[in-house]
Design an enzyme around this catalytic site. Structure first.
Site, PDB file in Angstrom:
ATOM      1  N   SER A   7       0.854  -1.194   0.000  1.00  0.00           N
ATOM      2  CA  SER A   7       0.000   0.000   0.000  1.00  0.00           C
ATOM      3  C   SER A   7       0.881   1.231   0.000  1.00  0.00           C
ATOM      4  O   SER A   7       1.733   1.394   0.884  1.00  0.00           O
ATOM      5  CB  SER A   7      -0.882   0.005   1.244  1.00  0.00           C
ATOM      6  OG  SER A   7      -1.362   1.315   1.475  1.00  0.00           O
ATOM      7  N   HIS A  31      -1.493  -1.253  -4.212  1.00  0.00           N
ATOM      8  CA  HIS A  31      -2.721  -0.956  -3.459  1.00  0.00           C
ATOM      9  C   HIS A  31      -2.818   0.551  -3.216  1.00  0.00           C
ATOM     10  O   HIS A  31      -1.914   1.166  -2.644  1.00  0.00           O
ATOM     11  CB  HIS A  31      -2.686  -1.725  -2.138  1.00  0.00           C
ATOM     12  CG  HIS A  31      -3.957  -1.649  -1.351  1.00  0.00           C
ATOM     13  ND1 HIS A  31      -5.066  -2.420  -1.633  1.00  0.00           N
ATOM     14  CD2 HIS A  31      -4.299  -0.884  -0.285  1.00  0.00           C
ATOM     15  CE1 HIS A  31      -6.025  -2.144  -0.763  1.00  0.00           C
ATOM     16  NE2 HIS A  31      -5.592  -1.204   0.062  1.00  0.00           N
ATOM     17  N   ASP A  33      -4.961   3.515  -1.487  1.00  0.00           N
ATOM     18  CA  ASP A  33      -5.950   3.795  -0.444  1.00  0.00           C
ATOM     19  C   ASP A  33      -6.502   5.209  -0.585  1.00  0.00           C
ATOM     20  O   ASP A  33      -5.824   6.178  -0.269  1.00  0.00           O
ATOM     21  CB  ASP A  33      -5.297   3.657   0.933  1.00  0.00           C
ATOM     22  CG  ASP A  33      -5.076   2.211   1.308  1.00  0.00           C
ATOM     23  OD1 ASP A  33      -6.042   1.439   1.263  1.00  0.00           O
ATOM     24  OD2 ASP A  33      -3.926   1.850   1.641  1.00  0.00           O
ATOM     25  N   MET A  35      -9.119   7.886   0.742  1.00  0.00           N
ATOM     26  CA  MET A  35      -9.942   8.173   1.938  1.00  0.00           C
ATOM     27  C   MET A  35     -10.514   9.573   1.832  1.00  0.00           C
ATOM     28  O   MET A  35      -9.810  10.509   1.439  1.00  0.00           O
ATOM     29  CB  MET A  35      -9.075   8.107   3.193  1.00  0.00           C
ATOM     30  CG  MET A  35      -8.348   6.796   3.385  1.00  0.00           C
ATOM     31  SD  MET A  35      -7.350   6.869   4.875  1.00  0.00           S
ATOM     32  CE  MET A  35      -6.494   5.292   4.759  1.00  0.00           C
ATOM     33  N   HIS A  64      -8.672   1.020  -3.370  1.00  0.00           N
ATOM     34  CA  HIS A  64      -9.503   0.725  -2.203  1.00  0.00           C
ATOM     35  C   HIS A  64     -10.194   2.034  -1.843  1.00  0.00           C
ATOM     36  O   HIS A  64      -9.582   2.908  -1.236  1.00  0.00           O
ATOM     37  CB  HIS A  64      -8.599   0.193  -1.075  1.00  0.00           C
ATOM     38  CG  HIS A  64      -9.290  -0.030   0.221  1.00  0.00           C
ATOM     39  ND1 HIS A  64      -8.600  -0.240   1.408  1.00  0.00           N
ATOM     40  CD2 HIS A  64     -10.603  -0.094   0.548  1.00  0.00           C
ATOM     41  CE1 HIS A  64      -9.459  -0.413   2.392  1.00  0.00           C
ATOM     42  NE2 HIS A  64     -10.682  -0.314   1.911  1.00  0.00           N
ATOM     43  N   MET A  66     -12.278   4.221   0.207  1.00  0.00           N
ATOM     44  CA  MET A  66     -12.881   4.419   1.536  1.00  0.00           C
ATOM     45  C   MET A  66     -13.586   5.758   1.508  1.00  0.00           C
ATOM     46  O   MET A  66     -13.182   6.725   2.151  1.00  0.00           O
ATOM     47  CB  MET A  66     -11.776   4.378   2.610  1.00  0.00           C
ATOM     48  CG  MET A  66     -11.221   2.971   2.819  1.00  0.00           C
ATOM     49  SD  MET A  66      -9.652   2.993   3.712  1.00  0.00           S
ATOM     50  CE  MET A  66      -8.533   3.123   2.328  1.00  0.00           C
ATOM     51  N   MET A 136     -11.162  -6.173   6.185  1.00  0.00           N
ATOM     52  CA  MET A 136     -10.234  -5.297   6.921  1.00  0.00           C
ATOM     53  C   MET A 136      -9.779  -5.988   8.202  1.00  0.00           C
ATOM     54  O   MET A 136     -10.597  -6.506   8.965  1.00  0.00           O
ATOM     55  CB  MET A 136     -10.900  -3.966   7.281  1.00  0.00           C
ATOM     56  CG  MET A 136     -11.225  -3.035   6.120  1.00  0.00           C
ATOM     57  SD  MET A 136      -9.806  -2.484   5.135  1.00  0.00           S
ATOM     58  CE  MET A 136      -8.743  -1.733   6.372  1.00  0.00           C
ATOM     59  N   ASP A 174      -6.375  -6.562   4.804  1.00  0.00           N
ATOM     60  CA  ASP A 174      -5.752  -5.235   4.768  1.00  0.00           C
ATOM     61  C   ASP A 174      -5.629  -4.652   6.164  1.00  0.00           C
ATOM     62  O   ASP A 174      -6.635  -4.408   6.826  1.00  0.00           O
ATOM     63  CB  ASP A 174      -6.641  -4.330   3.881  1.00  0.00           C
ATOM     64  CG  ASP A 174      -6.035  -2.973   3.615  1.00  0.00           C
ATOM     65  OD1 ASP A 174      -4.932  -2.697   4.111  1.00  0.00           O
ATOM     66  OD2 ASP A 174      -6.675  -2.187   2.889  1.00  0.00           O
TER      67      ASP A 174
HETATM   68  C1  DX5 Z   1      -6.053   1.354   6.069  1.00  0.00           C
HETATM   69  C2  DX5 Z   1      -5.659   1.048   4.653  1.00  0.00           C
HETATM   70  C3  DX5 Z   1      -4.529   0.092   4.532  1.00  0.00           C
HETATM   71  C4  DX5 Z   1      -3.235   0.585   5.084  1.00  0.00           C
HETATM   72  C5  DX5 Z   1      -2.485  -0.601   5.595  1.00  0.00           C
HETATM   73  O1  DX5 Z   1      -7.287   1.987   6.084  1.00  0.00           O
HETATM   74  O2  DX5 Z   1      -6.746   0.494   3.959  1.00  0.00           O
HETATM   75  O3  DX5 Z   1      -4.353  -0.323   3.187  1.00  0.00           O
HETATM   76  O4  DX5 Z   1      -2.432   1.270   4.165  1.00  0.00           O
HETATM   77  O5  DX5 Z   1      -1.383  -0.130   6.265  1.00  0.00           O
HETATM   78  P1  DX5 Z   1      -0.562  -1.037   7.285  1.00  0.00           P
HETATM   79  O6  DX5 Z   1      -0.034  -2.190   6.505  1.00  0.00           O
HETATM   80  O7  DX5 Z   1       0.475  -0.083   7.752  1.00  0.00           O
HETATM   81  O8  DX5 Z   1      -1.509  -1.451   8.372  1.00  0.00           O
HETATM   82 ZN    ZN Z   2      -6.380  -0.458   1.885  1.00  0.00          ZN
END
Ligand code: DX5
Ligand code: ZN
Length: 215
Positions: A7, A31, A33, A35, A64, A66, A136, A174
């Site tokens: 990620s 990946h 992310d 948000m 992903h 969010m 998750m 994840d």
């Molecule tokens: C959290 C993200 C993850 C995050 C994982 O909301 O969806 O993808 O980047 O990070 P680590 O591996 O540091 O927990």
């Molecule tokens: Zn993620």
């Protein structure tokens, strides 16, 4: 095949090209992310970053989302050449099947994501429809959180239900994945492990990916 999806949330944003090239070389999936500060209590990055990543990505990209109203971004995701896109069941609710169909119509693999406090059975109606499920193992919103071990039981239950129905779907996990829990993750039947801090927080990210593979 067990795949590692680094990620970029934990990547070096001042030198992002270097980290994308590392994933191209050593990882399986990039990946991404996204948000929005509303569905989750944090804001990460959006398409100004993904557009640039797409220019040099050779590994498949996995967005992903969010965000609330994830469907507003599906066309943009497809246009950027993102191959896999997951959205949260918490954001989609009764529109989940429609959103899966929308992604498929755009030629994108569809994933349904859930947080640890949502019963895993909420995903069962989408077995046979979604290409993958993102379970998750921390609460979505931040990297660097501690792995929630109960997630492995949820993965096993989902895996059994997929098999019982004779369906095909990958399971992605994840959050909080490190070399010391990744074998348990693999044994639980996970197909894709996302790892942010374990890769980009390590002094040697390439070696960290090898360690996650068990090599
Ligand atoms: C959290 C993200 C993850 C995050 C994982 O909301 O969806 O993808 O980047 O990070 P680590 O591996 O540091 O927990
Ligand atoms: Zn993620």
């Amino acid at each position: 095949m067990f795949q590692i999806a680094p990620s970029i949330l934990a990547a070096d944003f001042l030198h992002l090209e270097k980290d994308i090239e590392l994933i191209n070389r050593c990882g399986d999936i990039i990946h991404l992310d996204v948000m929005d500060g509303t569905l989750v209590p944090n804001i990460s990055f959006g398409f100004s970053v993904i557009d640039q990543v797409a220019k040099i990505a050779r590994a498949p990209m996995d967005a992903h989302l969010m965000v609330v109203h994830p469907e507003r971004w599906f066309e943009k995701v497809a246009k950027d050449g993102v191959q896999m896109c997951s959205f949260h069941w918490e954001a989609a609710g009764r529109s989940t099947s429609r959103f899966i169909e929308k992604l498929h119509a755009l030629g994108v693999k569809a994933g349904v994501a859930i947080n640890p406090d949502v019963p895993v059975s909420r995903l069962y109606p989408y077995i046979g429809k979604a290409d993958y499920f993102l379970v998750m193992s921390v609460f979505a919103g931040f990297g660097g959180q501690k792995f929630i071990y109960e997630t492995l039981d949820r993965v096993a239950a989902l895996k059994a239900e997929i098999a019982r129905r004779g369906a095909k779907a990958l399971i992605e996990i994840d959050g909080g994945v490190y070399a010391d829990n990744v074998r348990a993750v693999e044994e639980a039947g996970v197909d894709i492990a996302v790892a942010g801090s374990a890769v980009f927080g390590a002094p040697d990210p390439a070696a960290a990916i090898s360690a996650l593979r068990g090599a």
